[in-house]
Scaffold this active site. Structure first.
Site, PDB file in Angstrom:
ATOM      1  N   HIS A 241      -0.680  -9.701  -9.749  1.00 39.42           N
ATOM      2  CA  HIS A 241      -1.086  -9.359 -10.590  1.00 39.42           C
ATOM      3  C   HIS A 241      -1.777  -7.885 -10.138  1.00 39.42           C
ATOM      4  CE1 HIS A 241      -4.631  -8.668 -13.154  1.00 39.42           C
ATOM      5  NE2 HIS A 241      -5.690  -8.714 -11.318  1.00 39.42           N
TER       6      HIS A 241
ATOM      7  N   TYR B 214     -12.964  -1.295 -10.105  1.00 35.12           N
ATOM      8  CA  TYR B 214     -13.848  -0.739 -11.363  1.00 35.12           C
ATOM      9  C   TYR B 214     -14.323   0.744 -10.408  1.00 35.12           C
ATOM     10  CZ  TYR B 214     -13.694  -4.992 -13.493  1.00 35.12           C
ATOM     11  OH  TYR B 214     -13.808  -6.043 -13.946  1.00 35.12           O
TER      12      TYR B 214
ATOM     13  N   HIS C  50     -14.940  -6.777  -6.044  1.00 33.84           N
ATOM     14  CA  HIS C  50     -14.724  -6.778  -6.858  1.00 33.84           C
ATOM     15  C   HIS C  50     -15.061  -5.255  -7.845  1.00 33.84           C
ATOM     16  CE1 HIS C  50     -12.239  -8.182 -10.730  1.00 33.84           C
ATOM     17  NE2 HIS C  50     -13.132  -7.012 -11.463  1.00 33.84           N
TER      18      HIS C  50
END
Lengths: 163, 540
Positions: free
Chosen positions: B366, B219, B215
């Site tokens: 997505h 970023y 995850h």
């Protein structure tokens, strides 16, 4: 640090939106007990088919009328490939893998779990209406991944069968 | 061409070529899911190409592009030569060697494990070793970035870090924290196991370490795009940055919240308790906050630009923006797509609702809006802006460059919306064939998979335009003097209180504490369970 009025309004609005999201999740978690499948139980993957917990795979109804479905996933099949359960009653699925990581999803429903070798996944789902559902593997498991399928046949509750 | 330019350019070319190869592979995948009978269509080739596409875009294209952009930002924003340029070259060659090993393993058919490489699927050891070298190379880049910053700091004791560099340093910190997870997974578990030195591996432990990395990886991709949105876009649009301190707040929030969120990728996993999944859920939802702030600040900056270009009414500033500039159009369109992707992401992260979409086509819908648009489309815009400055050549085929972002936007809407809907209708992701023996529910996906294939064709054409412009410019662009890289000025300089956001050591410490809080106990409990490992499988 000089934060302008519009910025402040926006930041409060953003925080409020997120607080609403968190609040909705808190209500569904604690008031309605909506939780992702998080069962912690391990099993030797090579001996799954001999393990009494999954031998033989299939639907078991105990003396109290609780319905449990025991499913083993392996490349590239579900055991059993046809699952018959009653409508309107909670059905507990216990699922494991005999080889690689798979996924167990009853297509078009919220019944969904990862299936890892060495672990038993468990969740409970109630089918409201009789009918037939496609079950798919939703985690890549090799070249036959897209051929893995099974079906769940939801039957009318026993008392209504003769009507 | 300066020496920094050469280093950045080398990284940029690897990124662009990886993107080109990955895009070509994607076309076949979109057509295959629509069940079009192509002559070379086979399950083996499909899953091989999904692996290649995922690895080349998610790990190779992004990492090399970010390294290129990072060097440019460090040299220009700090206005001094890089500290450790030779280390930069060593890192480049290390990462390139690793990439070649990974690509060879995939193309030879011995690593069809997808970019997530979940064991007990086992790839050829060259895949894991190559991936390790790629990450070690990126660590060298981190060292160059940090050394350059420290050298600058010694010469500028009290000045605020230039904002673009602030964002790149946040990227570096997030990457260093995140890669601990994948390094542990690959070095301790997968490499020994793939070489036959250990017999079994625990799939849940491996997944947990992967998503500890997986995850914040998001970023690592997104923050350099935000650096562009905050510091390059307003300038290119002819305006100024609306607020400098809020941008710093955003970068700091990402440092703190990027990593303790990984369980939202593992909601459906057994063996992790619901309580810890809930803790990660709350962290994940708060990480929406800096993106909400970004939406405000960047759009406000565009309004400032429109007004500086002469707009006076409530909305006519939108019309006055330079929509023909491929950097501006790429970034603005990527932001629009990201807004949709962000709300879909909130659904993914929502504890209970995740069961509806987990591992369905919704997920590929997505992440093509997030990494495939917010990041990739922004990076394409950056490439149009940066390549002339690095090579000293004018952009060739600039009409294609102007059309390309719009084509991407339309193609991505078709592809992504149709995949979101088929996902809700229960279609799994990453499948070679979506017919399931003529099952009724699979029939209901047919029209939408066709729409997704049309989107795929438009995206392929768009990527083709991009590649033509890049290669055309590199080989045949007219040599001409180019404007230097410049960053947007803020409307007001950051005040003294914004210095709190420059204390990156402090924020890193806060992040580490949160990571330990989020992962410490669940990992200990996992390791304490009586676990059964898995031997390797290679069903490909």
């Amino acid at each position: 640090m000089n934060v302008g009025l519009y910025e402040r309004i926006w930041m409060w609005a953003a925080a409020a939106i997120i607080a609403v999201f968190v609040g909705v999740i808190a209500v569904s978690t604690f008031a309605y007990a909506v939780r992702p499948p998080s069962h912690a139980e391990t099993i030797a993957p090579a001996q799954v088919l001999a393990d009494p917990r999954f031998s033989p795979p299939g639907v078991v109804v105990d003396a109290g009328g609780n319905v449990e479905v025991h499913v083993v996933l392996l490349m590239f099949a579900f055991l059993p490939a046809e699952i018959r359960v009653p409508a309107g009653r909670p059905v507990t699925f216990r699922v494991t893998s005999a080889d690689v990581t798979h996924g167990f999803q009853i297509s078009g429903t919220n019944a969904n779990t990862m299936v890892l070798p060495g672990y038993v996944s468990q969740f409970t789902y109630t089918f409201e209406h009789p009918g037939e559902h496609l079950v798919v593997c939703n985690e890549y498991c090799g070249l036959g991944h897209h051929t893995m399928q099974a079906k769940v046949i939801v039957e009318p509750p026993a008392g209504e069968a003769g009507r | 061409m300066t020496r920094t330019h050469r280093l950045a350019l080398a990284n940029l070319w690897v990124a662009v070529l990886a993107f080109g190869v990955a895009s070509a592979m994607a076309l076949m995948q979109a057509l295959s899911r629509a069940n079009l009978e192509l002559p070379w269509r086979s399950a083996k080739l499909y899953y091989l190409s999904v692996t290649a596409h995922g690895t080349l875009t998610a790990l190779v294209f992004t990492t090399f592009f970010i390294m290129a952009l990072g060097y440019v930002v460090a040299a220009r924003a700090l206005d001094r030569p890089l500290a450790g340029e030779r280390l930069g070259w060593l890192s480049f060659w290390t990462a390139l060697l690793g990439t070649l090993a990974v690509v060879a393993a995939i193309l030879s058919g011995r690593a069809t494990v997808l970019y997530t490489f979940y064991p007990p699927l086992k790839a050829h050891p060259a895949f894991y070793i190559g991936a390790t070298l790629l990450i070690v190379g990126s660590w060298g880049w981190c060292a160059v970035m940090l050394r350059s910053y420290r050298a600058w700091r010694r010469e500028n004791l009290s000045a605020p870090v230039p904002l673009a560099m602030h964002g790149m340093l946040a990227t570096v910190i997030i990457w260093l924290i995140a890669t601990v997870g994948v390094a542990a997974e690959v070095l301790l578990l997968l490499i020994p196991w793939s070489l036959g030195l250990t017999r079994t591996v625990d799939p849940l432990l491996a997944r947990t370490l992967f998503w500890y990395f997986g995850h914040p990886l998001v970023y690592f991709w997104l923050l350099p795009a935000y650096v562009v949105w905050y510091t390059v876009l307003p300038k290119a649009a002819g305006g100024k940055l609306f607020s400098d301190p809020l941008a710093r707040l955003v970068f700091v929030m990402f440092i703190v919240l990027s990593t303790p969120v990984g369980f939202h990728h593992q909601f459906m996993d057994p063996g992790i308790s619901a309580g810890w999944k809930l803790f990660h859920t709350v962290n994940t939802l708060w990480i929406l906050f800096p993106s909400f702030v970004t939406a405000f600040t960047v759009i406000a900056s565009l309004e400032v630009a429109g007004r500086m270009r002469g707009a006076t009414g409530l909305f006519d500033w939108i019309k006055t923006l330079p929509w023909g500039d491929p950097l501006v159009s790429s970034v603005v369109l990527s932001m629009l797509l990201f807004a949709i992707g962000g709300f879909g992401g909130a659904v993914n992260a929502s504890f209970g609702m995740n069961a509806m979409v987990h591992n369905t086509a919704w997920v590929q819908g997505h992440f093509h809006l997030t990494v495939g648009s917010a990041v990739a489309l922004t990076f394409m815009g950056v490439a149009y802006w940066l390549l002339p400055k690095l090579t000293g050549r004018n952009l060739e085929l600039d009409l294609l460059a102007r059309v390309q972002p719009y084509l991407w936007f339309v193609g991505m809407l078709l592809f992504s919306v149709s995949n979101h809907v088929t996902g809700l209708l229960g279609m799994p992701r990453r499948i070679y064939d979506a017919s399931y023996g003529g099952s009724a529910i699979a029939e209901s996906w047919r029209a939408l998979t066709g729409l997704s294939a049309v989107g795929g064709l438009l995206l392929f054409a768009s990527a083709g335009f991009f590649m033509l412009v890049m290669i055309g410019t590199g080989l045949a662009g007219k040599k001409a003097p180019q404007a230097a890289v410049e960053f947007a000025e803020p409307l007001e300089p950051p005040g003294p209180r914004a210095a709190l956001f420059d204390r990156l050591g402090l924020w890193t410490a806060v992040a580490v504490v949160l990571v330990i809080a989020a992962y410490g106990y669940p990992l200990v409990r996992l390791l304490a369970m009586p676990r059964f490992g898995s031997p390797p499988f290679t069903p490909f």
